[in-house]
Scaffold this motif. Structure first.
Motif, PDB file in Angstrom:
ATOM      1  N   PHE A 170       0.831  -1.202   0.000  1.00 16.18           N
ATOM      2  CA  PHE A 170       0.000   0.000   0.000  1.00 16.18           C
ATOM      3  C   PHE A 170       0.874   1.264   0.000  1.00 16.18           C
ATOM      4  O   PHE A 170       1.968   1.274   0.564  1.00 16.18           O
ATOM      5  N   ARG A 171       0.336   2.297  -0.598  1.00 19.90           N
ATOM      6  CA  ARG A 171       0.928   3.627  -0.489  1.00 19.90           C
ATOM      7  C   ARG A 171       0.176   4.343   0.633  1.00 19.90           C
ATOM      8  O   ARG A 171      -0.984   4.734   0.476  1.00 19.90           O
ATOM      9  N   ILE A 172       0.823   4.467   1.789  1.00 22.30           N
ATOM     10  CA  ILE A 172       0.159   4.997   2.976  1.00 22.30           C
ATOM     11  C   ILE A 172       0.277   6.517   3.017  1.00 22.30           C
ATOM     12  O   ILE A 172       1.377   7.067   3.001  1.00 22.30           O
ATOM     13  N   ASP A 173      -0.869   7.188   3.069  1.00 24.60           N
ATOM     14  CA  ASP A 173      -0.865   8.636   3.227  1.00 24.60           C
ATOM     15  C   ASP A 173      -0.696   9.030   4.687  1.00 24.60           C
ATOM     16  O   ASP A 173       0.178   9.831   5.036  1.00 24.60           O
ATOM     17  N   THR A 174      -1.539   8.467   5.558  1.00 24.42           N
ATOM     18  CA  THR A 174      -1.508   8.797   6.986  1.00 24.42           C
ATOM     19  C   THR A 174      -1.460   7.519   7.799  1.00 24.42           C
ATOM     20  O   THR A 174      -2.294   6.631   7.606  1.00 24.42           O
ATOM     21  N   ALA A 175      -0.482   7.439   8.702  1.00 26.71           N
ATOM     22  CA  ALA A 175      -0.338   6.276   9.575  1.00 26.71           C
ATOM     23  C   ALA A 175      -0.647   6.684  11.009  1.00 26.71           C
ATOM     24  O   ALA A 175      -0.001   7.587  11.551  1.00 26.71           O
ATOM     25  N   PHE A 176      -1.645   6.034  11.599  1.00 30.26           N
ATOM     26  CA  PHE A 176      -1.962   6.201  13.015  1.00 30.26           C
ATOM     27  C   PHE A 176      -1.220   5.096  13.766  1.00 30.26           C
ATOM     28  O   PHE A 176      -1.600   3.927  13.675  1.00 30.26           O
ATOM     29  N   LEU A 177      -0.163   5.458  14.481  1.00 28.96           N
ATOM     30  CA  LEU A 177       0.700   4.466  15.114  1.00 28.96           C
ATOM     31  C   LEU A 177       0.453   4.404  16.611  1.00 28.96           C
ATOM     32  O   LEU A 177       0.523   5.421  17.312  1.00 28.96           O
ATOM     33  N   HIS A 178       0.185   3.192  17.113  1.00 32.32           N
ATOM     34  CA  HIS A 178       0.024   2.953  18.541  1.00 32.32           C
ATOM     35  C   HIS A 178       1.422   2.876  19.165  1.00 32.32           C
ATOM     36  O   HIS A 178       2.155   1.909  18.940  1.00 32.32           O
ATOM     37  N   LEU A 179       1.770   3.864  19.938  1.00 34.98           N
ATOM     38  CA  LEU A 179       3.101   3.952  20.535  1.00 34.98           C
ATOM     39  C   LEU A 179       2.994   3.708  22.045  1.00 34.98           C
ATOM     40  O   LEU A 179       2.322   2.806  22.487  1.00 34.98           O
ATOM     41  N   GLY A 180       3.695   4.483  22.862  1.00 33.30           N
ATOM     42  CA  GLY A 180       3.565   4.414  24.311  1.00 33.30           C
ATOM     43  C   GLY A 180       4.561   3.524  25.019  1.00 33.30           C
ATOM     44  O   GLY A 180       4.695   3.587  26.233  1.00 33.30           O
ATOM     45  N   ASP A 181       5.261   2.623  24.256  1.00 35.77           N
ATOM     46  CA  ASP A 181       6.274   1.758  24.866  1.00 35.77           C
ATOM     47  C   ASP A 181       5.723   1.086  26.125  1.00 35.77           C
ATOM     48  O   ASP A 181       6.294   1.180  27.207  1.00 35.77           O
ATOM     49  N   ALA A 182       4.590   0.393  25.984  1.00 39.07           N
ATOM     50  CA  ALA A 182       3.855  -0.154  27.132  1.00 39.07           C
ATOM     51  C   ALA A 182       4.698  -1.169  27.903  1.00 39.07           C
ATOM     52  O   ALA A 182       5.253  -2.111  27.326  1.00 39.07           O
ATOM     53  N   HIS A 183       4.782  -0.962  29.217  1.00 38.82           N
ATOM     54  CA  HIS A 183       5.497  -1.863  30.116  1.00 38.82           C
ATOM     55  C   HIS A 183       4.647  -2.130  31.357  1.00 38.82           C
ATOM     56  O   HIS A 183       3.806  -1.306  31.732  1.00 38.82           O
ATOM     57  N   PHE A 184       4.914  -3.285  31.974  1.00 36.81           N
ATOM     58  CA  PHE A 184       4.218  -3.671  33.199  1.00 36.81           C
ATOM     59  C   PHE A 184       5.241  -4.144  34.225  1.00 36.81           C
ATOM     60  O   PHE A 184       6.244  -4.772  33.867  1.00 36.81           O
ATOM     61  N   PRO A 185       5.009  -3.864  35.519  1.00 37.18           N
ATOM     62  CA  PRO A 185       5.957  -4.294  36.557  1.00 37.18           C
ATOM     63  C   PRO A 185       6.241  -5.793  36.520  1.00 37.18           C
ATOM     64  O   PRO A 185       7.369  -6.229  36.769  1.00 37.18           O
ATOM     65  N   SER A 186       5.243  -6.587  36.167  1.00 35.03           N
ATOM     66  CA  SER A 186       5.406  -8.041  36.212  1.00 35.03           C
ATOM     67  C   SER A 186       6.177  -8.608  35.027  1.00 35.03           C
ATOM     68  O   SER A 186       6.557  -9.788  35.035  1.00 35.03           O
ATOM     69  N   THR A 187       6.427  -7.792  33.995  1.00 33.43           N
ATOM     70  CA  THR A 187       7.103  -8.301  32.799  1.00 33.43           C
ATOM     71  C   THR A 187       8.447  -7.629  32.544  1.00 33.43           C
ATOM     72  O   THR A 187       9.032  -7.785  31.465  1.00 33.43           O
TER      73      THR A 187
END
Length: 253
Positions: A170-187
């Motif tokens: 695909f030729r992507i015009d707009t990319a909505f990227l889920h970021l946030g670098d999600a981390h949890f204490p247990s992992t």
């Protein structure tokens, strides 16, 4: 000329208007503060820019997955029940029933409302390090192609080799990227969503002209400073691609 509008509601929830079609992504609409128990408890610190009751009628929900409350919560499930159609993973569709339809990676569906037709294609996503899929559960991204543009919504994913094919197809015009670098204490140091650096690298792979960050705020496990996102996209080859949406404000795409 605008090809549509986007209204950022918070976390991974965006209200899109494409011609006659109204689309909502990952509806997490409960008020804050809110706690969600589980093996990795979630705590919401800020509510959405619009409540479920303030939304217009929704023609289509793009749901990356149903198993985590920062992507689908109690109020979001009520919105699903009123939506014209829901596209998600096959596993989520089996659990949700009703209008939910599951798409495997690269499977497509056409959605028509009024004079507007879009083609939605499911894309690969992996919600954590390789080998954790049995814990995190399946996730999907979406490409939405329509007359005037092509959008990509990553869903909760880390960067991995399967994402490279999106830019090839695909030729992507707009990319909505889920970021946030999600981390949890247990992992420990294992991440369950893209960091700013990974998002910038994916933007290069996709060749996206515009990148809009999502999934970086409003929850304890999304602790990456947004300034790091800005810094990651300051490289000369990405200059001018990053765009921040203001919560609750209707903005042209």
């Amino acid at each position: 000329m605008s090809t549509g509008t986007a209204t950022y509601l918070g976390t991974a929830t965006v209200l899109l208007r494409i011609g006659d079609l109204t689309v909502l992504t990952d509806p997490a609409l409960d008020p804050a503060p809110a706690d969600y128990p589980g093996a990795r408890p979630l705590h919401r610190t800020a509510g959405p820019a619009l409540t479920a009751g303030e939304l217009p009628p929704i023609d289509l929900v793009l749901l990356s997955h149903d198993q985590h409350s920062d992507n689908l919560d109690v109020a979001g499930r009520e919105v699903l029940g009123r939506a014209g159609a829901v596209l998600t993973t096959p596993e989520a569709a089996a659990r949700l029933g009703g209008r939910a339809e599951g798409l495997a990676p690269w499977e497509s569906r056409k959605i028509t409302v009024g004079a507007t037709t879009v083609t939605v294609t499911a894309t690969p996503a992996r919600h954590g390090p390789e080998g954790t899929e049995h814990v995190t559960g399946p996730v999907t991204g979406f490409v939405v192609a329509y007359e005037g543009g092509t959008l990509y919504v990553s869903g909760d994913t880390v960067r991995h080799d399967a994402l490279a094919e999106i830019g090839d197809r695909f030729r992507i015009d707009t990319a909505f990227l889920h970021l946030g670098d999600a981390h949890f204490p247990s992992t420990g140091d294992r991440a369950f969503s893209m960091s700013a650096a990974e998002g910038a690298a994916l933007a290069r792979t996709l060749g996206a002209r515009t990148v809009i960050p999502l999934h970086f705020d409003s929850w304890d496990h999304l602790a990456e400073d947004p300034a790091r996102i800005t810094a990651a996209f300051a490289a000369p080859d990405l200059a001018g691609r990053l765009r921040w949406l203001r919560p609750g404000v209707v903005e042209d795409l």
